[in-house]
Design an enzyme around this catalytic site. Structure first.
Site, mmCIF file in Angstrom:
data_model
loop_
_atom_site.group_PDB
_atom_site.id
_atom_site.type_symbol
_atom_site.label_atom_id
_atom_site.label_comp_id
_atom_site.label_asym_id
_atom_site.label_seq_id
_atom_site.Cartn_x
_atom_site.Cartn_y
_atom_site.Cartn_z
ATOM 1 N N LEU A 116 0.818 -1.208 0.000
ATOM 2 C CA LEU A 116 0.000 0.000 0.000
ATOM 3 C C LEU A 116 0.858 1.266 0.000
ATOM 4 O O LEU A 116 2.029 1.231 0.378
ATOM 5 C CB LEU A 116 -0.923 -0.027 1.219
ATOM 6 C CG LEU A 116 -1.820 -1.281 1.276
ATOM 7 C CD1 LEU A 116 -2.351 -1.506 2.676
ATOM 8 C CD2 LEU A 116 -2.946 -1.169 0.264
ATOM 9 N N PRO A 117 0.274 2.396 -0.411
ATOM 10 C CA PRO A 117 1.087 3.612 -0.613
ATOM 11 C C PRO A 117 1.572 4.303 0.652
ATOM 12 O O PRO A 117 2.610 4.963 0.619
ATOM 13 C CB PRO A 117 0.130 4.547 -1.382
ATOM 14 C CG PRO A 117 -0.946 3.677 -1.924
ATOM 15 C CD PRO A 117 -1.080 2.550 -0.955
ATOM 16 N N LYS A 143 14.357 -0.706 6.099
ATOM 17 C CA LYS A 143 14.026 -0.101 4.800
ATOM 18 C C LYS A 143 14.285 1.400 4.813
ATOM 19 O O LYS A 143 14.851 1.956 3.861
ATOM 20 C CB LYS A 143 12.563 -0.383 4.462
ATOM 21 C CG LYS A 143 12.058 0.288 3.178
ATOM 22 C CD LYS A 143 12.766 -0.220 1.931
ATOM 23 C CE LYS A 143 12.316 0.526 0.674
ATOM 24 N NZ LYS A 143 10.951 0.167 0.262
ATOM 25 N N LYS A 160 8.550 10.549 0.104
ATOM 26 C CA LYS A 160 7.781 9.904 1.172
ATOM 27 C C LYS A 160 8.701 9.165 2.144
ATOM 28 O O LYS A 160 8.581 9.321 3.368
ATOM 29 C CB LYS A 160 6.777 8.918 0.574
ATOM 30 C CG LYS A 160 5.878 8.249 1.608
ATOM 31 C CD LYS A 160 5.228 6.982 1.096
ATOM 32 C CE LYS A 160 6.167 5.794 1.209
ATOM 33 N NZ LYS A 160 5.503 4.486 0.987
ATOM 34 N N THR A 175 5.937 0.369 2.605
ATOM 35 C CA THR A 175 6.918 1.127 3.378
ATOM 36 C C THR A 175 6.156 2.192 4.146
ATOM 37 O O THR A 175 5.625 3.132 3.554
ATOM 38 C CB THR A 175 7.966 1.780 2.466
ATOM 39 O OG1 THR A 175 8.674 0.761 1.754
ATOM 40 C CG2 THR A 175 8.963 2.590 3.286
#
Length: 314
Positions: free
Chosen positions: A80-81, A186, A261, A111
């Site tokens: 998902l975003p 990450k 992001k 992420t």
């Protein structure tokens, strides 16, 4: 009696189980395709009907909501975003937790903020289900070729189960520690990536201004201490390499807005931990500038053009 024994064997081998996949964007669609190709029974959900239709043509089933996926699948993978999307898919109305089966395995490959992973994990644990965060590295090509690296944050006892669910989509599954450590790994990786790409772009922009052939500079850098993934594998300077985003006007690859992001998440996490991130903060501003110049969907290596912008107008 024989029939019941056969049914138990089928269930234990996974033959009668379904894997749910929620989030069919550039990464998720390719990952779900690889699950189907590997012979898994897959049920998918996404707001993009076109992407759902493509998976159906490959043999996947579809569901009208995350809750409908959870009602059918014993393993659910999400891609998902943002943190907000992840929270909604799991915790809001018609979300996974409305219909999740006890004992189910939930794996979030998005992420997102490490704190959000902990929030979702706590809600899952209260329902008697296992949750792991498993963000990825490898980009769209890695997703397409099933060569992704997964960074897993999970309870030690559940890691082998998580690994088995992810292996059809990647080449390496690393257990980083407890829940949220996959997200931490990450963010640290992409922090390094964003900073080094900006540094390589800056050096090559300077080299071009001073008059060195960018290919000669790349030859020197990549056989010297300045060598990095950004200089050797995804060089940001047009004309240095073929088959990379800088050779096709920065199309494809890892979008600048995604780097914005991720660096935003890294800076927020660092602030919460009261640790300084001066280079990360500057890198975040540089990619934000690139995005505001209309390059948000371009590969983040396009930061080179942002640094060269005024010079190229001369």
């Amino acid at each position: 009696m024989a029939h019941r024994m056969l049914l138990r064997r089928m269930m234990s081998s996974g033959a009668a189980q379904k894997t749910g996949f929620i989030g069919l964007g550039n990464m998720g669609a390719r990952m779900a395709e690889n699950l189907v190709k590997a012979g898994h029974s897959v049920v998918v959900h996404d707001l993009n009907a076109t992407q759902v239709s493509k998976l159906e043509k490959l043999g996947a089933a579809s569901a009208a909501s995350p809750a409908a996926v959870a009602a059918q699948a014993t393993t659910i993978i999400t891609m998902l975003p943002s943190s907000q999307h992840a929270h909604a898919v799991y915790c809001k109305d018609m979300g996974v937790f409305e219909k999740v089966q006890k004992g189910a395995l939930l794996i979030d490959c998005s992420t997102i903020d490490p704190a959000m992973s902990k929030t979702i994990h706590a809600a899952a644990a209260a329902l008697g289900v296992t949750f792991a965060d498993a963000p990825v590295s490898g980009g769209t090509m890695g997703a397409e070729n099933a060569t992704l690296t997964f960074m897993v944050g999970s309870d030690p006892d559940s890691f082998e189960r998580v690994k088995g669910a992810l292996e059809p989509m990647g080449k390496k599954v690393v257990h980083c520690g407890g829940v949220s450590t996959g997200q931490i790994a990450k963010l640290c990786n992409n922090l390094i990536l964003g900073i080094t790409m900006a540094g390589v772009a800056e050096a090559f922009a300077m080299g071009k201004c001073l008059g060195i052939d960018p290919k000669k500079l790349a030859d020197v850098v990549n056989s010297s201490s300045g060598r990095s993934w950004s200089s050797e594998i995804n060089n940001p300077c047009p004309g240095v390499m073929q088959g990379v985003p800088s050779a096709r006007d920065y199309e494809g690859g890892f979008a600048c807005d995604l780097m914005v992001k991720d660096l935003g998440l890294a800076n927020a996490a660092a602030s919460g931990a009261r640790t300084a991130l001066p280079m990360g903060a500057l890198a975040h501003q540089l990619y934000t500038l690139m995005s505001t110049q209309g390059m948000g969907t371009k590969d983040f290596s396009g930061i080179y053009t942002t640094l060269r912008r005024n010079k190229d107008k001369e």
